[in-house]
Design an enzyme around this catalytic site. Sequence first.
Site, short mmCIF file in Angstrom:
data_model
loop_
_atom_site.label_atom_id
_atom_site.label_comp_id
_atom_site.label_asym_id
_atom_site.label_seq_id
_atom_site.Cartn_x
_atom_site.Cartn_y
_atom_site.Cartn_z
N TYR A 41 10.69 4.24 1.21
CA TYR A 41 11.54 3.25 1.87
C TYR A 41 13.00 3.34 1.46
O TYR A 41 13.87 2.76 2.12
CB TYR A 41 11.01 1.82 1.65
CG TYR A 41 9.90 1.48 2.63
CD1 TYR A 41 10.20 0.91 3.86
CD2 TYR A 41 8.58 1.77 2.36
CE1 TYR A 41 9.21 0.63 4.78
CE2 TYR A 41 7.57 1.49 3.27
CZ TYR A 41 7.90 0.92 4.48
OH TYR A 41 6.92 0.64 5.39
N ASP A 48 0.80 -1.23 0.00
CA ASP A 48 0.00 0.00 0.00
C ASP A 48 0.83 1.28 0.00
O ASP A 48 0.28 2.37 0.00
CB ASP A 48 -0.94 0.02 1.21
CG ASP A 48 -0.19 0.16 2.51
OD1 ASP A 48 1.05 0.18 2.50
OD2 ASP A 48 -0.84 0.26 3.56
P1 NAD Z 1 -0.69 -7.90 13.84
O1 NAD Z 1 0.36 -8.60 14.62
O2 NAD Z 1 -1.61 -6.98 14.53
O3 NAD Z 1 -1.61 -8.99 13.12
C1 NAD Z 1 -1.12 -10.12 12.50
C2 NAD Z 1 -1.99 -11.33 12.89
O4 NAD Z 1 -1.46 -12.46 12.18
C3 NAD Z 1 -1.95 -11.68 14.37
O5 NAD Z 1 -3.25 -11.75 14.90
C4 NAD Z 1 -1.27 -13.05 14.41
O6 NAD Z 1 -1.74 -13.89 15.42
C5 NAD Z 1 -1.59 -13.58 13.03
N1 NAD Z 1 -0.70 -14.64 12.60
C6 NAD Z 1 0.64 -14.74 12.77
N2 NAD Z 1 1.10 -15.85 12.21
C7 NAD Z 1 0.05 -16.50 11.67
C8 NAD Z 1 -0.10 -17.71 10.95
N3 NAD Z 1 0.96 -18.47 10.67
N4 NAD Z 1 -1.33 -18.06 10.56
C9 NAD Z 1 -2.39 -17.29 10.83
N5 NAD Z 1 -2.32 -16.11 11.49
C10 NAD Z 1 -1.11 -15.73 11.91
O7 NAD Z 1 0.06 -7.16 12.65
P2 NAD Z 1 -0.34 -5.87 11.80
O8 NAD Z 1 0.50 -4.74 12.19
O9 NAD Z 1 -1.80 -5.67 11.82
O10 NAD Z 1 0.13 -6.28 10.36
C11 NAD Z 1 -0.31 -7.42 9.69
C12 NAD Z 1 0.52 -7.66 8.46
O11 NAD Z 1 0.17 -6.76 7.43
C13 NAD Z 1 2.02 -7.45 8.66
O12 NAD Z 1 2.73 -8.43 7.93
C14 NAD Z 1 2.26 -6.10 8.09
O13 NAD Z 1 3.59 -5.89 7.73
C15 NAD Z 1 1.35 -6.17 6.91
N6 NAD Z 1 1.04 -4.93 6.22
C16 NAD Z 1 1.45 -4.83 4.92
C17 NAD Z 1 1.20 -3.72 4.18
C18 NAD Z 1 1.72 -3.67 2.77
O14 NAD Z 1 1.97 -2.62 2.24
N7 NAD Z 1 1.96 -4.80 2.11
C19 NAD Z 1 0.49 -2.66 4.76
C20 NAD Z 1 0.08 -2.77 6.09
C21 NAD Z 1 0.36 -3.91 6.80
C1 G6P Z 2 3.51 0.96 4.85
C2 G6P Z 2 4.12 -0.19 4.12
C3 G6P Z 2 3.74 -1.48 4.77
C4 G6P Z 2 4.13 -1.46 6.22
C5 G6P Z 2 3.52 -0.30 6.92
C6 G6P Z 2 4.15 -0.22 8.29
O1 G6P Z 2 2.14 0.99 4.66
O2 G6P Z 2 3.74 -0.24 2.78
O3 G6P Z 2 4.37 -2.50 4.09
O4 G6P Z 2 3.72 -2.65 6.86
O5 G6P Z 2 3.80 0.88 6.25
O6 G6P Z 2 3.42 0.57 9.08
P1 G6P Z 2 3.58 0.61 10.65
O7 G6P Z 2 2.59 1.66 10.98
O8 G6P Z 2 3.20 -0.76 11.17
O9 G6P Z 2 4.99 0.97 10.94
MN MN Z 3 4.38 -2.25 1.92
#
Ligand code: NAD
Ligand code: G6P
Ligand code: MN
Length: 443
Positions: free
Chosen positions: A266, A170
């Site tokens: 980044y 995102d």
């Molecule tokens: P979070 O820790 O609040 O939530 C993650 C959840 O995943 C937890 O409830 C955990 O229990 C669960 N989990 C862990 N391992 C698991 C497994 N093997 N099977 C099923 N569930 C499992 O984390 P968050 O801050 O809400 O972020 C979630 C994910 O989204 C992270 O990887 C974060 O980096 C990602 N994210 C990516 C983007 C992007 O740009 N691609 C943007 C925002 C968040």
């Molecule tokens: C951006 C990136 C994500 C990352 C997030 C981290 O949205 O694209 O990949 O997970 O920032 O945000 P945080 O608020 O958890 O530092």
């Molecule tokens: Mn990202």
Amino acid sequence: MKKFSVVIAGGGSTFTPGIVLMLLNNLDKFPIRQIKFYDNNAERQQQIADACEIIVKEQAPEIVFVSTTDPQEAFTDIDFVMAHIRVGLYAMREKDEKIPLKYGVIGQETCGPGGIAYGMRSIGGVLELIDYMEKYSPNAWMLNYSNPAAIVAEATRKLRPNSKIINICDMPVGIEERMANAIGLSSRKEIVVRYYGLNHFGWWTDIRDTEGNDLMPKIKAHVKEHGYSLLEEIEESQHTDASWMHTFSKAKELYAVDPDTLPNTYLKYYFYPQDEVAHANPEYTRANEVMAGREKHVFSECNRITAEGTAKGTTLEVDEHASYIVDLARAIAYNTHERMLLIVENQGAVVNFDETAMVEVPCIVGSNGPEPIVQGKIPRFQKGLMEQQVAVEKLVVEAWAEGSYQKLWQALTLSRIVPNARVAREILDDLIEVNKEFWPTLN
Ligand code: NAD
Ligand code: G6P
Ligand code: MN
């Protein structure tokens, strides 16, 4: 109109309520008959699920809501898996950030040693979700934004080459929203971009309005002065903390290095790692900020909703910026041919770059998945940086698959963020110690 069944994997994620609210806000565009939550942490997921069940009942009582830790129940009768898991939770993110800092090296969720450590934990978790999906709903698609997306994407390319998984980030969406705002447009939907790079490692080369007028000069003029900071802050709910404001202003210094393109935020970790170390507090990193901020807010608000039995007056917000996930699901479901930035196998999209690299480029998305749009040849500067970084990412996946200590050490040594092989090894040995429960054994 067909109604879809969706499972959110990582039901206990801090982003889940915002995504549920976003899905409920978009039912006219993407009708849903069932929302399931899946997580391997029952206690964490339950808190989010109890509140979301109330929200769904209040806004769309016809939708079936299921929350489970049983893979068969979660992945049966599913059209889309929306995956955002964090293997090891914030407790491990904190270690990813703090261990490198002990050696004067920046620790970050997705970049450098922290990202490598997180990658070693994530690969197995995401592959497991794919396997569940293919076993119980073989026609489904997985939209994955679990991080570190670059390493996860390479792992799925190499280890699950035929799976229907699309990796997405995102950050470009968030930056494009800011670019549009900076030049007086109302939304990123009014701009069309050319972009290339790896995930969290890329550049915009061309930005136009929908009539084809070149918007680069105006956006560059803004970035040259302000980076991606805005004179008046916008509601872009994902990136609002002070640390993000610092990141957006830092983009000015990234732009200066190559004024022909516009940088992903980044790149600050790769161009100015020492500045980030100087700015970091080794006792209180981003993980601490998120635990005290987003995580605390989301969980206490969910618990309040559950206790009161209603979401009336909630401070949980629709994650409208995450509507790109609906755009992606719609593109597959309705063959919309939406143009989106996705993380896909290069196969010539970046002409003078490794065909097997997972690159982030604009794609046309239809019911057969994404078709990358050729971005042409890239300059030596970016090519050099990307060659080094893609080698790091590929070495991590090889290290994971082969259980190779040597390759993981090489990956850390090759990372621009790590000063030398000795420091790489010291950081690696510390990371191995705390990741025993999550990493394959390395020989
Ligand atoms: P979070 O820790 O609040 O939530 C993650 C959840 O995943 C937890 O409830 C955990 O229990 C669960 N989990 C862990 N391992 C698991 C497994 N093997 N099977 C099923 N569930 C499992 O984390 P968050 O801050 O809400 O972020 C979630 C994910 O989204 C992270 O990887 C974060 O980096 C990602 N994210 C990516 C983007 C992007 O740009 N691609 C943007 C925002 C968040
Ligand atoms: C951006 C990136 C994500 C990352 C997030 C981290 O949205 O694209 O990949 O997970 O920032 O945000 P945080 O608020 O958890 O530092
Ligand atoms: Mn990202």
